[in-house]
Design a protein around this motif. Structure first.
Motif, PDB file in Angstrom:
ATOM      1  N   GLU A  83       0.838  -1.207   0.000  1.00  0.00           N
ATOM      2  CA  GLU A  83       0.000   0.000   0.000  1.00  0.00           C
ATOM      3  C   GLU A  83       0.871   1.255   0.000  1.00  0.00           C
ATOM      4  O   GLU A  83       0.578   2.225  -0.716  1.00  0.00           O
ATOM      5  CB  GLU A  83      -0.921   0.002   1.210  1.00  0.00           C
ATOM      6  CG  GLU A  83      -1.915   1.148   1.225  1.00  0.00           C
ATOM      7  CD  GLU A  83      -2.964   1.002   2.315  1.00  0.00           C
ATOM      8  OE1 GLU A  83      -3.984   1.709   2.254  1.00  0.00           O
ATOM      9  OE2 GLU A  83      -2.764   0.181   3.238  1.00  0.00           O
ATOM     10  N   VAL A  86       2.245   1.765  -3.520  1.00  0.00           N
ATOM     11  CA  VAL A  86       1.212   2.221  -4.458  1.00  0.00           C
ATOM     12  C   VAL A  86       0.930   3.707  -4.256  1.00  0.00           C
ATOM     13  O   VAL A  86       0.783   4.461  -5.229  1.00  0.00           O
ATOM     14  CB  VAL A  86      -0.079   1.391  -4.280  1.00  0.00           C
ATOM     15  CG1 VAL A  86      -1.252   2.043  -5.015  1.00  0.00           C
ATOM     16  CG2 VAL A  86       0.131  -0.023  -4.794  1.00  0.00           C
ATOM     17  N   LEU A  87       0.858   4.171  -3.015  1.00  0.00           N
ATOM     18  CA  LEU A  87       0.567   5.580  -2.769  1.00  0.00           C
ATOM     19  C   LEU A  87       1.718   6.478  -3.194  1.00  0.00           C
ATOM     20  O   LEU A  87       1.498   7.586  -3.707  1.00  0.00           O
ATOM     21  CB  LEU A  87       0.242   5.795  -1.288  1.00  0.00           C
ATOM     22  CG  LEU A  87      -1.143   5.311  -0.854  1.00  0.00           C
ATOM     23  CD1 LEU A  87      -1.312   5.443   0.649  1.00  0.00           C
ATOM     24  CD2 LEU A  87      -2.236   6.090  -1.571  1.00  0.00           C
ATOM     25  N   ALA A  89       3.696   5.764  -5.659  1.00  0.00           N
ATOM     26  CA  ALA A  89       3.593   5.767  -7.124  1.00  0.00           C
ATOM     27  C   ALA A  89       2.428   6.624  -7.607  1.00  0.00           C
ATOM     28  O   ALA A  89       2.479   7.191  -8.714  1.00  0.00           O
ATOM     29  CB  ALA A  89       3.440   4.327  -7.627  1.00  0.00           C
ATOM     30  N   ALA A  90       1.363   6.735  -6.803  1.00  0.00           N
ATOM     31  CA  ALA A  90       0.193   7.513  -7.210  1.00  0.00           C
ATOM     32  C   ALA A  90       0.517   8.985  -7.386  1.00  0.00           C
ATOM     33  O   ALA A  90      -0.239   9.726  -8.027  1.00  0.00           O
ATOM     34  CB  ALA A  90      -0.915   7.352  -6.162  1.00  0.00           C
ATOM     35  N   ALA A  93       0.373   9.718 -10.920  1.00  0.00           N
ATOM     36  CA  ALA A  93      -0.847   9.387 -11.665  1.00  0.00           C
ATOM     37  C   ALA A  93      -1.459  10.671 -12.221  1.00  0.00           C
ATOM     38  O   ALA A  93      -1.492  11.714 -11.552  1.00  0.00           O
ATOM     39  CB  ALA A  93      -1.842   8.678 -10.749  1.00  0.00           C
ATOM     40  N   SER A  98      -6.809   7.163 -13.587  1.00  0.00           N
ATOM     41  CA  SER A  98      -5.563   6.568 -13.102  1.00  0.00           C
ATOM     42  C   SER A  98      -5.397   6.783 -11.601  1.00  0.00           C
ATOM     43  O   SER A  98      -4.980   5.874 -10.876  1.00  0.00           O
ATOM     44  CB  SER A  98      -4.362   7.141 -13.857  1.00  0.00           C
ATOM     45  OG  SER A  98      -4.294   8.548 -13.694  1.00  0.00           O
ATOM     46  N   LEU A  99      -5.760   7.965 -11.112  1.00  0.00           N
ATOM     47  CA  LEU A  99      -5.658   8.210  -9.680  1.00  0.00           C
ATOM     48  C   LEU A  99      -6.664   7.359  -8.919  1.00  0.00           C
ATOM     49  O   LEU A  99      -6.351   6.808  -7.854  1.00  0.00           O
ATOM     50  CB  LEU A  99      -5.883   9.694  -9.384  1.00  0.00           C
ATOM     51  CG  LEU A  99      -5.727  10.129  -7.922  1.00  0.00           C
ATOM     52  CD1 LEU A  99      -4.369   9.734  -7.372  1.00  0.00           C
ATOM     53  CD2 LEU A  99      -5.944  11.636  -7.790  1.00  0.00           C
ATOM     54  N   CYS A 102      -5.346   3.848  -8.528  1.00  0.00           N
ATOM     55  CA  CYS A 102      -4.325   3.772  -7.473  1.00  0.00           C
ATOM     56  C   CYS A 102      -4.964   3.791  -6.077  1.00  0.00           C
ATOM     57  O   CYS A 102      -4.551   3.030  -5.189  1.00  0.00           O
ATOM     58  CB  CYS A 102      -3.357   4.948  -7.603  1.00  0.00           C
ATOM     59  SG  CYS A 102      -2.243   4.851  -9.019  1.00  0.00           S
ATOM     60  N   LEU A 105      -6.754   0.465  -5.406  1.00  0.00           N
ATOM     61  CA  LEU A 105      -5.756  -0.572  -5.147  1.00  0.00           C
ATOM     62  C   LEU A 105      -5.138  -0.402  -3.764  1.00  0.00           C
ATOM     63  O   LEU A 105      -4.965  -1.386  -3.018  1.00  0.00           O
ATOM     64  CB  LEU A 105      -4.669  -0.534  -6.225  1.00  0.00           C
ATOM     65  CG  LEU A 105      -3.543  -1.571  -6.102  1.00  0.00           C
ATOM     66  CD1 LEU A 105      -4.102  -2.989  -6.078  1.00  0.00           C
ATOM     67  CD2 LEU A 105      -2.541  -1.403  -7.240  1.00  0.00           C
ATOM     68  N   ALA A 106      -4.822   0.841  -3.403  1.00  0.00           N
ATOM     69  CA  ALA A 106      -4.270   1.089  -2.067  1.00  0.00           C
ATOM     70  C   ALA A 106      -5.274   0.693  -0.990  1.00  0.00           C
ATOM     71  O   ALA A 106      -4.912   0.086   0.028  1.00  0.00           O
ATOM     72  CB  ALA A 106      -3.886   2.562  -1.922  1.00  0.00           C
TER      73      ALA A 106
END
Length: 406
Positions: A83, A86-87, A89-90, A93, A98-99, A102, A105-106
């Motif tokens: 998590e 992913v954040l 990487a966001a 986004a 796309s945001l 993310c 998914l988080a």
């Protein structure tokens, strides 16, 4: 064997992990100005704010089953670590879709935290678990308070910095889990006089009744939590700043109420009796709030604060009771089901109650909500708790914590 201070350190790590999850799931609303600064409309920002909860509800039961099979340390470390990545990487986004992906998914990875609780069941004796779970449940008001104190300032230039901040928060929590957490020894598959580990606790109605009661109690909690500010500003003519300060202070008392309820259940030897008393008290408090709202009385403010504090205090009791009745082999899945139901009801409550308040006003809406905790009180399975001492000890005849046998 591990010393008592190590068990409480494990609990604090769990509190840190839950606080990270609550800061993300419930605190994103504080980033609405930052999202609008980056060109998102209010409608788009609202969708993005709901994405973590949507992700959480998709995976809670699966994470609980994973914890039952592989232990909570692995599940927490994996979910928190991924998590966090992913954040981070966001931050790069672009666009709503796309945001949103993310954030969903988080949230899905964050279900590993919200479906947890086995560590408390394994490392703490029954007479300690209520308080321990109350400490763990303090994470929601702490997380909301932390989000309010940090995210608006960090989001002054956009959402990139807040997302990295939240991601690093999760990575720190994951590291703490890896370094400091140890799973309790697994119990034997079966012990004479106990339910076989393979037997589903859902063959009896006890867990279903706790789930239903908890879901019903979520509605007054989120009704008051969502619309208290609006009620104070629209119906009582408070300024938004003054109302916000008052309700922010009430979060502290809400956290203390969870501790007090847990301590009460430890001393009384029952989770369900305090839960029923609190449910009835919540219903009576909302009826008083409804009456004061109808009359335009200033007593509506103390009634609102009373309900806001009392309504949140059953969370730890129900969570502890579910884990204890399910037993070590089923605790993760049962806690996942419990949290999924509460999150689903919590997500539906604000839009539904907004329509009701717009159509009927605050007084009638509060009166309608007051019925629900009274119904919940009837579902609370007090008799089943008295009849099942093994379940009350977390599915074991010996109620002592796992470190005394390790």
């Amino acid at each position: 064997m591990i010393p008592a201070h190590r068990r409480w350190l494990i609990l604090l790590v769990g509190l840190l992990a839950m606080t990270a999850g609550c800061t993300f799931q419930y605190g994103l609303a504080y980033l609405i100005p930052a999202l609008r600064h980056e060109g998102f409309t209010l409608e788009q920002a609202s969708v993005l704010i709901a994405c973590p909860t949507a992700g959480v509800m998709l995976t809670l039961i699966a994470w609980g089953a994973a914890a039952d099979r592989w232990g909570e340390r692995l599940v927490l470390a994996t979910g928190l670590g991924l998590e966090g990545l992913v954040l981070v990487a966001a931050r790069w986004a672009h666009g709503t879709v796309s945001l949103a992906v993310c954030l969903v998914l988080a949230g899905a990875l964050g279900g590993s935290v919200l479906a947890s609780g086995r560590l408390i069941l394994g490392w703490f004796a029954r007479h300690e678990r209520g308080l321990a779970m109350g400490i763990r449940q303090m994470s929601q008001p702490i997380g909301i308070g932390l989000a309010g104190a940090t995210l608006p300032a960090l989001g002054a230039g956009g959402i990139g910095v807040p997302l990295v901040y939240l991601g690093m928060f999760f990575l720190v929590a994951a590291t703490a889990v890896v370094v400091l957490v140890r799973d309790p020894d697994r119990q034997p598959a079966e012990t004479p006089g106990e339910r076989p580990a393979s037997a589903s606790p859902y063959r009896t109605p006890v867990l279903w009744r706790i789930h239903v009661a908890s879901a019903l109690l979520t509605i007054p909690q989120f009704t008051v939590g969502t619309f208290a500010l609006v009620f104070l500003t629209d119906a009582r003519s408070w300024s938004a700043v003054a109302a916000g300060r008052l309700l922010g202070g009430a979060q502290v008392f809400g956290a203390l109420a969870r501790l007090g309820a847990g301590y009460w259940s430890d001393r009384s030897g029952s989770r369900m009796r305090p839960m029923r008393i609190i449910a009835v008290s919540t219903g009576v408090g909302i009826l008083a709030l409804a009456g004061a709202a109808f009359a335009g009385s200033g007593l509506a403010v103390p009634a609102l604060l009373f309900v806001g504090v009392v309504a949140v205090s059953t969370n730890g009791l129900s969570f502890t009771a579910v884990g204890e009745h399910a037993g070590p082999a089923w605790a993760g899945r049962a806690l996942g089901i419990q949290t999924t139901g509460q999150n689903a009801v919590a997500a539906a409550t604000p839009p539904v109650m907004a329509l009701v308040i717009a159509a009927a006003g605050f007084g009638a809406s509060f009166a309608a909500v007051a019925v629900l905790p009274l119904v919940a009180a009837m579902f609370v399975p007090i008799a089943a708790e008295r009849a099942d001492p093994a379940a009350a000890s977390g599915g074991r005849a010996d109620p002592e914590p796992a470190d005394s046998r390790a």
